[in-house]
Design a protein around this motif. Structure first.
Motif, PDB file in Angstrom:
ATOM      1  N   ASN A 169      10.451   3.615   7.273  1.00  0.00           N
ATOM      2  CA  ASN A 169       9.643   4.747   6.839  1.00  0.00           C
ATOM      3  C   ASN A 169       8.194   4.300   6.619  1.00  0.00           C
ATOM      4  O   ASN A 169       7.935   3.151   6.256  1.00  0.00           O
ATOM      5  CB  ASN A 169      10.191   5.346   5.544  1.00  0.00           C
ATOM      6  CG  ASN A 169      11.590   5.916   5.734  1.00  0.00           C
ATOM      7  OD1 ASN A 169      12.070   6.040   6.862  1.00  0.00           O
ATOM      8  ND2 ASN A 169      12.256   6.247   4.640  1.00  0.00           N
ATOM      9  N   ASN A 170       7.239   5.228   6.805  1.00  0.00           N
ATOM     10  CA  ASN A 170       5.821   4.911   6.657  1.00  0.00           C
ATOM     11  C   ASN A 170       5.113   6.030   5.921  1.00  0.00           C
ATOM     12  O   ASN A 170       5.372   7.210   6.173  1.00  0.00           O
ATOM     13  CB  ASN A 170       5.146   4.739   8.027  1.00  0.00           C
ATOM     14  CG  ASN A 170       5.470   3.403   8.659  1.00  0.00           C
ATOM     15  OD1 ASN A 170       4.861   2.396   8.354  1.00  0.00           O
ATOM     16  ND2 ASN A 170       6.464   3.407   9.545  1.00  0.00           N
ATOM     17  N   TYR A 171       4.193   5.661   5.030  1.00  0.00           N
ATOM     18  CA  TYR A 171       3.288   6.635   4.403  1.00  0.00           C
ATOM     19  C   TYR A 171       1.860   6.173   4.651  1.00  0.00           C
ATOM     20  O   TYR A 171       1.535   4.995   4.464  1.00  0.00           O
ATOM     21  CB  TYR A 171       3.526   6.743   2.893  1.00  0.00           C
ATOM     22  CG  TYR A 171       2.463   7.566   2.188  1.00  0.00           C
ATOM     23  CD1 TYR A 171       2.549   8.954   2.131  1.00  0.00           C
ATOM     24  CD2 TYR A 171       1.349   6.958   1.602  1.00  0.00           C
ATOM     25  CE1 TYR A 171       1.573   9.713   1.505  1.00  0.00           C
ATOM     26  CE2 TYR A 171       0.368   7.714   0.972  1.00  0.00           C
ATOM     27  CZ  TYR A 171       0.483   9.081   0.927  1.00  0.00           C
ATOM     28  OH  TYR A 171      -0.492   9.836   0.316  1.00  0.00           O
ATOM     29  N   ILE A 172       0.990   7.093   5.071  1.00  0.00           N
ATOM     30  CA  ILE A 172      -0.426   6.790   5.212  1.00  0.00           C
ATOM     31  C   ILE A 172      -1.207   7.943   4.623  1.00  0.00           C
ATOM     32  O   ILE A 172      -0.963   9.101   4.946  1.00  0.00           O
ATOM     33  CB  ILE A 172      -0.819   6.527   6.681  1.00  0.00           C
ATOM     34  CG1 ILE A 172      -2.288   6.116   6.763  1.00  0.00           C
ATOM     35  CG2 ILE A 172      -0.526   7.702   7.574  1.00  0.00           C
ATOM     36  CD1 ILE A 172      -2.697   5.582   8.122  1.00  0.00           C
ATOM     37  N   GLY A 173      -2.118   7.617   3.701  1.00  0.00           N
ATOM     38  CA  GLY A 173      -2.869   8.671   3.031  1.00  0.00           C
ATOM     39  C   GLY A 173      -3.506   8.173   1.762  1.00  0.00           C
ATOM     40  O   GLY A 173      -3.841   6.990   1.626  1.00  0.00           O
ATOM     41  N   GLN A 174      -3.653   9.071   0.805  1.00  0.00           N
ATOM     42  CA  GLN A 174      -4.383   8.771  -0.422  1.00  0.00           C
ATOM     43  C   GLN A 174      -3.432   8.331  -1.537  1.00  0.00           C
ATOM     44  O   GLN A 174      -2.284   8.754  -1.597  1.00  0.00           O
ATOM     45  CB  GLN A 174      -5.180   9.998  -0.860  1.00  0.00           C
ATOM     46  CG  GLN A 174      -6.270  10.385   0.128  1.00  0.00           C
ATOM     47  CD  GLN A 174      -6.962  11.676  -0.253  1.00  0.00           C
ATOM     48  OE1 GLN A 174      -6.309  12.687  -0.549  1.00  0.00           O
ATOM     49  NE2 GLN A 174      -8.283  11.682  -0.233  1.00  0.00           N
ATOM     50  N   TRP A 175      -3.983   7.467  -2.422  1.00  0.00           N
ATOM     51  CA  TRP A 175      -3.231   6.918  -3.552  1.00  0.00           C
ATOM     52  C   TRP A 175      -4.056   7.058  -4.826  1.00  0.00           C
ATOM     53  O   TRP A 175      -5.281   7.103  -4.780  1.00  0.00           O
ATOM     54  CB  TRP A 175      -2.920   5.433  -3.337  1.00  0.00           C
ATOM     55  CG  TRP A 175      -2.022   5.150  -2.182  1.00  0.00           C
ATOM     56  CD1 TRP A 175      -2.351   5.191  -0.856  1.00  0.00           C
ATOM     57  CD2 TRP A 175      -0.648   4.762  -2.241  1.00  0.00           C
ATOM     58  NE1 TRP A 175      -1.268   4.857  -0.082  1.00  0.00           N
ATOM     59  CE2 TRP A 175      -0.206   4.576  -0.912  1.00  0.00           C
ATOM     60  CE3 TRP A 175       0.249   4.533  -3.281  1.00  0.00           C
ATOM     61  CZ2 TRP A 175       1.087   4.189  -0.603  1.00  0.00           C
ATOM     62  CZ3 TRP A 175       1.542   4.145  -2.980  1.00  0.00           C
ATOM     63  CH2 TRP A 175       1.963   3.982  -1.659  1.00  0.00           C
ATOM     64  N   MET A 176      -3.335   7.077  -5.945  1.00  0.00           N
ATOM     65  CA  MET A 176      -3.991   7.023  -7.249  1.00  0.00           C
ATOM     66  C   MET A 176      -3.026   6.395  -8.244  1.00  0.00           C
ATOM     67  O   MET A 176      -1.859   6.807  -8.344  1.00  0.00           O
ATOM     68  CB  MET A 176      -4.416   8.417  -7.729  1.00  0.00           C
ATOM     69  CG  MET A 176      -5.151   8.408  -9.078  1.00  0.00           C
ATOM     70  SD  MET A 176      -5.631  10.065  -9.619  1.00  0.00           S
ATOM     71  CE  MET A 176      -6.900  10.444  -8.416  1.00  0.00           C
ATOM     72  N   ASN A 177      -3.501   5.364  -8.932  1.00  0.00           N
ATOM     73  CA  ASN A 177      -2.707   4.677  -9.950  1.00  0.00           C
ATOM     74  C   ASN A 177      -1.354   4.216  -9.429  1.00  0.00           C
ATOM     75  O   ASN A 177      -0.326   4.327 -10.110  1.00  0.00           O
ATOM     76  CB  ASN A 177      -2.520   5.577 -11.180  1.00  0.00           C
ATOM     77  CG  ASN A 177      -3.833   5.930 -11.842  1.00  0.00           C
ATOM     78  OD1 ASN A 177      -4.758   5.120 -11.860  1.00  0.00           O
ATOM     79  ND2 ASN A 177      -3.933   7.128 -12.377  1.00  0.00           N
ATOM     80  N   GLY A 178      -1.337   3.719  -8.178  1.00  0.00           N
ATOM     81  CA  GLY A 178      -0.123   3.142  -7.622  1.00  0.00           C
ATOM     82  C   GLY A 178       0.861   4.132  -7.038  1.00  0.00           C
ATOM     83  O   GLY A 178       1.961   3.738  -6.637  1.00  0.00           O
ATOM     84  N   SER A 261      12.495   6.151  -0.540  1.00  0.00           N
ATOM     85  CA  SER A 261      11.071   5.920  -0.286  1.00  0.00           C
ATOM     86  C   SER A 261      10.302   5.728  -1.589  1.00  0.00           C
ATOM     87  O   SER A 261       9.240   6.320  -1.799  1.00  0.00           O
ATOM     88  CB  SER A 261      10.474   7.091   0.514  1.00  0.00           C
ATOM     89  OG  SER A 261      11.078   7.189   1.778  1.00  0.00           O
ATOM     90  N   SER A 262      10.826   4.896  -2.473  1.00  0.00           N
ATOM     91  CA  SER A 262      10.118   4.591  -3.714  1.00  0.00           C
ATOM     92  C   SER A 262       9.247   3.357  -3.516  1.00  0.00           C
ATOM     93  O   SER A 262       9.560   2.472  -2.719  1.00  0.00           O
ATOM     94  CB  SER A 262      11.107   4.360  -4.854  1.00  0.00           C
ATOM     95  OG  SER A 262      11.990   3.300  -4.523  1.00  0.00           O
ATOM     96  N   VAL A 263       8.141   3.304  -4.230  1.00  0.00           N
ATOM     97  CA  VAL A 263       7.175   2.208  -4.111  1.00  0.00           C
ATOM     98  C   VAL A 263       7.588   1.063  -5.022  1.00  0.00           C
ATOM     99  O   VAL A 263       7.911   1.266  -6.200  1.00  0.00           O
ATOM    100  CB  VAL A 263       5.761   2.698  -4.474  1.00  0.00           C
ATOM    101  CG1 VAL A 263       4.755   1.549  -4.398  1.00  0.00           C
ATOM    102  CG2 VAL A 263       5.343   3.823  -3.543  1.00  0.00           C
TER     103      VAL A 263
END
Length: 754
Positions: A169-178, A261-263
């Motif tokens: 799985n892949n995520y591409i985009g914006q992040w905030m505070n992890g 799909s947890s970080v």
């Protein structure tokens, strides 16, 4: 003496290995012989076991470690690297008893600059640091196989980045505070994907879930099922009457699809290098009364405190992550040969345009545009081939659709007035969107989502009005009937050109439509949808519209009236732009190709739109007062680390190819060299280089390509030629215009030979 000393060190090393446990290295910590040597008149090589059991060996100057040295603590921690007057500053390596290591830049004891941290569990971070925390561009490899590449702030993912899970799985985009926060795309290994808004790691707001067969569900997403709404669109292979996805509910996205799909969390650092005490007393007798100055500040939990006393954090720019160093000078990672920018502060960039809300004179027109686009793009259609038949380009190839307020078999009910909608050459523009890698669901969200369009404050010179989508990705321009005719005439050549040259600089067009309003006038509003060149995470500080002519090619605004959104002209330009060799060669080739195409189509009066982002710029509300020197000055600021960031353009698409983050004319690192014009009767188009260069991110493209050399332009040329020098006006024959444009552009854009 040496034998006795070595025996003491062996006993000390045995004690360290015992306290460190089985993970400790079996090799000797020191591979060089232990001795006291006189290096020169000032620097000495010393070896000492301190009163508290710590050990130092290395170079010594004026009662302090200075140069290369090793310091070992009794708990098993060790630093090997550079010292300055008793402080850990420069390149070095810090290791923990657990087996974790950091190797890279240090500043006053902090991990600060560029470095690599390898945790005891195998986690690896490579990138930039500020005060012991990940900050800036960096990559994180997790021990479970996950991987992150993107921006960080205060130790957590923040900004734009890509996260790849071990399962594919892949995520591409914006992040905030992890956490995923903002616009982003998550693609599953099975081909399904979600595009849209995120909040605290979950979809929230406008978004589209798309299956691998082409069907998709577009709507409003929320963990609260009561807030969830949307519409299912079947694929071209499905039955168009089927308006429900098989065996799937919108809440399944939260309860099923996102479960794997947890970080990953980061390994906790037991103690930071900046928290280690350096016991320097007793190394030399004359140092007993000297104390090392310390500027470290910690919070109640013992972690480095990010306060306004650290100029890097108070000057931190949310635009590009740049900062200055502790003492206000530039960061040590930056080339000190680059001078500071002129002493002028920019006002913070303002969001362009007025939001078209209910009550606005064009509110119903906006609703009509959005309804028509949603209908044109969302309706099922056969798979589009890029090899089009000549009939697809026929100007008569258009589709009229009636939109009554109560709805019809093919159109939804709506609150606006009845109108008719026309699509020009729909097959061609569907192929163009495919060629430009525009996803239909993304396209609809940008243009037809819940967010309103924004109308620019004033129409263009041609009388056209411009509208921007809320995400700044697309621009809508109203067109005259004559412009539509020119566009349809050149559409076959345009399609062939952009298909042949991926790096073309000419405007990208995505759709040509018409709205016919009710009433006695039967008013028709024709408009084209095109890409916004300045859609990026980088703020545009200066923008120029360049044609290569001098008549009327300057602004009438004073220096303090120029905003970041002000478009300056040829005689306002006071820079030349230096591109790296490979980029310049491609730029030269592509400008020639594009100008040949426009000349062949008898197009003139086009221009090169240029946007500049000065690296490390801190925008303030105060403007400086230096005199204006033949053009727009540059705001002052400190340069950033120079690492390219992910572009806001295409950020929520699933294009995970790093080579696409920087393209010809998009997000390009370059240098701007200031120029100055000589005082003379004839305006000097390009000034003389001064040698002052500034690091920039540059954007450029060729715009206004729908003006042919018609009778009105020929009359304009004849009229102005009687009054002014014919070579200085814009309205000239396409062949002359192309030659003059190229000569000018190749004087402004040059190869960087440094």
């Amino acid at each position: 003496m040496n034998k006795e000393f070595n025996s003491i060190v062996k006993v000390w090393e045995a004690a360290v290995r015992k306290s460190a446990g089985p993970k400790k290295r079996a090799n000797r910590i020191f591979t060089t012989p232990m001795s006291v040597a006189h290096v020169d008149d000032d620097v000495y090589q010393v070896e000492k076991i301190l009163s508290n059991g710590d050990f130092y060996t290395g170079q010594w100057l004026n009662s302090f470690p200075n140069g290369q040295g090793k310091y070992l603590w009794t708990d098993g921690c060790m630093y090997v690297g550079e010292w300055q007057k008793g402080n850990i500053i420069g390149k070095g390596r810090f290791s923990w008893p657990s087996g974790a290591t950091y190797e890279g830049d240090f500043k006053n004891g902090f991990m600060d600059g560029k470095g690599t941290y390898i945790g005891s569990n195998g986690d690896t971070y490579k990138g930039f640091w500020v005060m012991d925390m990940r900050n800036g561009q960096g990559t994180q490899s997790y021990c479970n196989g996950d991987f992150y590449d993107g921006e960080w702030k205060k130790g957590l993912q923040n900004g734009h980045g890509r996260y790849q899970w071990k399962n594919g799985n892949n995520y591409i985009g914006q992040w905030m505070n992890g956490l995923c926060n903002g616009n982003g795309t998550l693609m599953w290994q099975n081909g399904n994907r979600y595009d849209g808004c995120w909040e605290d790691g979950f979809p929230k707001g406008n978004g589209t879930f798309r299956w691998c067969d082409g069907s998709f569900f577009a709507g409003i997403w929320s963990k609260d099922g009561n807030e969830q709404t949307g519409t299912y669109y079947p694929s071209s292979d499905d039955d168009p009457s089927d308006d429900n996805p098989p065996d799937w509910k919108p809440m399944d996205l939260f309860t099923v699809d996102l479960l794997d799909s947890s970080v990953c969390t980061l390994e906790k650092v037991s103690i930071f290098p900046s928290q280690k005490n350096l016991n320097m007393f007793g190394l030399e007798e004359d140092s007993s009364n000297k104390k090392l100055s310390s500027r470290k500040v910690f919070d109640a939990n013992g972690k480095p405190k990010w306060n306004l006393g650290d100029e890097r954090m108070s000057n931190y720019s949310s635009e590009d992550g740049s900062y200055s160093s502790y003492d206000g000078s530039r960061s040590p990672m930056i080339d000190h040969s680059i001078p500071r920018v002129p002493n002028l502060r920019l006002k913070p960039p303002k969001r362009q345009g007025e939001t078209i809300s209910k009550g606005h004179k064009n509110y119903e027109l906006m609703l009509n545009l959005q309804l028509g686009i949603r209908h044109a793009v969302g309706r099922p259609a056969p798979s589009t081939s890029l090899d089009l038949k000549s009939s697809a380009f026929d100007p008569k190839e258009k589709v009229w659709t009636k939109f009554p307020p109560e709805g019809s078999k093919h159109t939804p009910p709506h609150p606006s007035c009845e109108f008719r909608w026309k699509d020009y050459c729909p097959v061609v523009f569907r192929a163009l969107r495919k060629l430009f890698k525009v996803d239909p669901a993304d396209y609809m969200i940008s243009l037809c989502g819940n967010d309103a369009l924004r109308e620019l404050s004033s129409p263009g010179k041609s009388g056209s009005f411009f509208y921007l989508t809320n995400d700044d990705r697309y621009m809508i321009k109203t067109m005259k009937k004559s412009e539509v005719k020119v566009f349809l005439r050149m559409l076959p050549g345009y399609y062939k050109h952009v298909r042949a040259f991926e790096n073309t600089l000419v405007t990208k067009f995505f759709g040509l439509h018409c709205v016919k309003l009710p009433g006695a006038s039967q008013k028709k509003v024709r408009f084209v949808i095109m890409g916004n060149l300045f859609c990026s995470q980088y703020a545009i500080h200066r923008r120029f519209d360049l044609k290569g002519s001098t008549f009327g090619r300057t602004t009438d605004k004073a220096e303090d009236e120029i905003e970041p959104t002000t478009t300056l002209k040829d005689l306002d330009l006071n820079y030349i732009f230096r591109l790296r060799k490979a980029w310049f060669q491609e730029f030269h080739r592509q400008v020639d190709r594009d100008c040949d195409f426009l000349e062949q189509e008898r197009i003139m009066d086009y221009s090169m739109l240029v946007g500049l982002h000065f690296r490390g710029l801190s925008c303030t509300s105060e403007a400086g007062t230096p005199s204006r020197n033949s053009g727009a000055h540059t705001p002052t600021g400190n340069f950033d680390d120079g690492a390219p960031r992910l572009s806001g353009v295409d950020m929520d698409r699933i294009v995970i190819d790093p080579s696409r983050w920087i393209q010809l004319g998009i997000n390009m690192p370059a240098r701007a060299e200031m120029t100055t014009r000589k005082s003379c009767d004839t305006p000097q188009l390009v000034g003389e280089p001064t040698g002052d260069t500034y690091e920039i991110i540059i954007f450029f493209g060729i715009i206004d390509i729908l003006q042919d050399y018609d009778i009105s332009k020929k009359l304009e040329h004849a009229y102005k030629s009687f009054q002014y020098d014919a070579t200085t006006i814009s309205a000239v024959d396409p062949r002359l215009y192309s030659r003059r444009f190229r000569e000018f552009i190749f004087r402004v854009f040059v190869e960087d030979t440094s």
